[in-house]
Design an enzyme around this catalytic site. Structure first.
Site, PDB file in Angstrom:
ATOM      1  N   HIS A   1       1.516   5.318   6.340  1.00 16.52           N
ATOM      2  CA  HIS A   1       1.195   5.911   5.034  1.00 16.52           C
ATOM      3  C   HIS A   1       1.431   7.415   5.053  1.00 16.52           C
ATOM      4  CE1 HIS A   1      -1.074   2.074   5.050  1.00 16.52           C
ATOM      5  NE2 HIS A   1      -0.744   2.061   3.765  1.00 16.52           N
TER       6      HIS A   1
ATOM      7  N   ASP B   1      -2.261   6.637  11.853  1.00 15.02           N
ATOM      8  CA  ASP B   1      -1.513   5.969  10.786  1.00 15.02           C
ATOM      9  C   ASP B   1      -0.202   6.714  10.580  1.00 15.02           C
ATOM     10  OD1 ASP B   1      -0.484   4.857   8.511  1.00 15.02           O
ATOM     11  OD2 ASP B   1      -2.295   5.026   7.302  1.00 15.02           O
TER      12      ASP B   1
ATOM     13  N   SER C   1       0.808  -1.217   0.000  1.00 16.00           N
ATOM     14  CA  SER C   1       0.000   0.000   0.000  1.00 16.00           C
ATOM     15  C   SER C   1       0.847   1.275   0.000  1.00 16.00           C
ATOM     16  CB  SER C   1      -0.944   0.007   1.202  1.00 16.00           C
ATOM     17  OG  SER C   1      -0.223  -0.124   2.412  1.00 16.00           O
TER      18      SER C   1
END
Length: 463
Positions: free
Chosen positions: A417, A414, A172
């Site tokens: 990311h 997070d 990702s």
């Protein structure tokens, strides 16, 4: 008579008190106060230089008496002076420059695009639209020490990609970079409707692959989800108890036939090579028909990179296809992990301090595998973004990965990311520079090779 006597007594008392106070007075007290004020002032000023004085002064903070216009002019003058003293990466001799050794500098010309103008970003990466109040993280540009990178030109890149395919294969974080590239390229396309997914699929996080076509240039920018790069499947018959699935360390991901003929391949891997993502879920390592329950993660990761190198060398036409491997992008969780209170939302500036005296293991393994087979090094260019990305603790989605369409995201910050626009744009600027350099080399010349630069950087070891 009484009046004169009273006046004399008052004068006598006054002079007497003054004499006593004068004897008690010490010159040391004001000197210490002055010294303390001086030290505090020096530390206050020095702290701004430690944090990168450009980030404070050039942004036009009022207590320095610099308005935005004046600070921008000062920055432009300083930047132009420094850049004129460096060789351009695309100039003759520029290929000797280590583009991964440098620093982050403030640039008012950034970001390269605005997220509301780009329809190709997952809601989880739209930090400003999800409520992040500051935009500092969008203003940093990567500046190599020894040369100047070419400014990203979306039109030029699209012309270079005309009738070609650019594919990102990985996890990702690779998707993060892919979406960044879509935004950077689409910034010069007036009609966004001319950019479309060839199968009509919407951008969602868990699709197996997505292919976006730029109709005006007949080129595609593609993403293939392959967190481990090697194949993952059900446990073979007769596998030991507790083995639910395996990673086939000697086989490439099942989608390889779809991207093997692309003109530019960008691989990444690393974030899923943890116990949480493998053995804790009953996923073990398989070679041939044998499942190995005792193989450690570092060995398994090394074997996956060896399989990738063998595949590229034997199955990819490297006379036509340019192949890159982008190294691990560090996480910046503080006080825990994603699932137990780790956080990073309070960090607003890059880390300008020295690197800790250890190396990041995943990047080191990739470098070792490529170095062990120098005759094959030319088939894969290693983009060692780990050290530069280590400094960008400020660029993660943190609290701002919640947005419309991803309400089902688990609670927590997070710090893995990246916000878009943001850090992945800089990886793509490096990719752009390397691609232009490769394009400028004649077919008969040897491929441009990168060195496995071992910059010192430590990420907590998960192996």
């Amino acid at each position: 008579m009484t009046k004169n006597s009273t006046t004399q007594d008052l004068n006598t008392i006054t002079h007497s008190d003054f004499s006593k106070k004068l004897k008690q007075f010490s010159l040391l007290e004001p000197f210490l106060a002055f010294l303390g004020l001086t030290l505090v002032s020096c530390l206050f000023i020095a702290s701004f230089f430690y944090l990168n004085y450009q980030a404070v002064i050039f942004h036009g903070f009022p207590w320095f008496g610099l308005g935005a216009a004046a600070s921008s002019a000062l920055q432009a003058e300083t930047t132009a002076l420094n850049e004129n003293q460096r060789l351009g990466f695309l100039e003759e001799g520029g290929d000797c420059c280590d583009i991964y050794d440098g620093k982050w500098v403030w640039d008012d010309n950034y970001p390269l695009y605005q997220s509301p103008d780009c329809p190709f970003i997952d809601t989880g990466f739209r930090c400003s639209e999800n409520g992040r109040p500051d935009g500092f993280y969008t203003k940093w540009r990567w500046q190599p020490k020894g040369c100047n990178l070419p400014r990203f030109n979306a039109t030029k890149m699209l012309e270079k990609l005309r009738n070609r395919r650019l594919a990102f294969i990985g996890d990702s974080i690779g998707r993060n970079q892919w979406e960044s590239m879509l935004c950077m390229l689409s910034s010069v396309i007036r009609s966004k409707d001319s950019i479309y997914e060839v199968n009509g699929s919407p951008i969602t996080k868990h699709k197996g692959f997505l292919v976006f076509r730029f109709a005006d240039y007949n080129c595609t920018v593609e993403y293939y989800r392959a967190p481990f790069l090697v194949a993952q499947g059900s446990a073979p018959r007769g596998a030991p108890k507790g083995v639910r699935m395996t990673l086939r360390l000697d086989r490439m991901t099942w989608t390889h036939q779809q991207w093997v003929d692309a003109d530019v391949l960008v691989f990444n891997s690393g974030h899923w090579w943890t116990h949480e993502k493998t053995t804790n879920r009953g996923c073990y390592f398989q070679e041939g028909t044998k499942v190995n329950l005792k193989m450690d993660l570092a060995t398994a990761f090394r074997k996956s990179i060896e399989t990738l190198l063998d595949f590229v060398h034997s199955q990819v036409n490297t006379n036509k296809t340019r192949v890159f491997f982008r190294t691990y992008a560090p996480e910046h969780f503080r006080g825990g992990a994603w699932s137990n209170g780790g956080h990073c939302h309070h960090i607003k500036l890059p880390d300008f301090g020295p690197f800790p005296d250890k190396t990041e293991k995943r990047a080191e393994i990739v470098c070792d595998v490529l170095s062990e087979q120098p005759e094959r090094l030319q088939v894969i260019e290693m983009m060692n973004v780990t050290p530069m990305t280590y400094r960008r603790q400020d660029g993660h989605t943190s609290l701002y990965h919640f947005g419309r369409g991803n309400e089902s995201e688990p609670a927590g910050e997070d710090c893995s990311h990246w916000c878009l626009p943001g850090v992945p744009d800089s990886w793509n600027e490096l990719l752009y520079a390397l691609f232009l350099k490769w394009e400028s080399v004649s077919p008969s010349s040897p491929a441009v090779q990168s060195q496995c630069t071992r910059q010192i950087v430590h990420i907590p070891d998960k192996y």
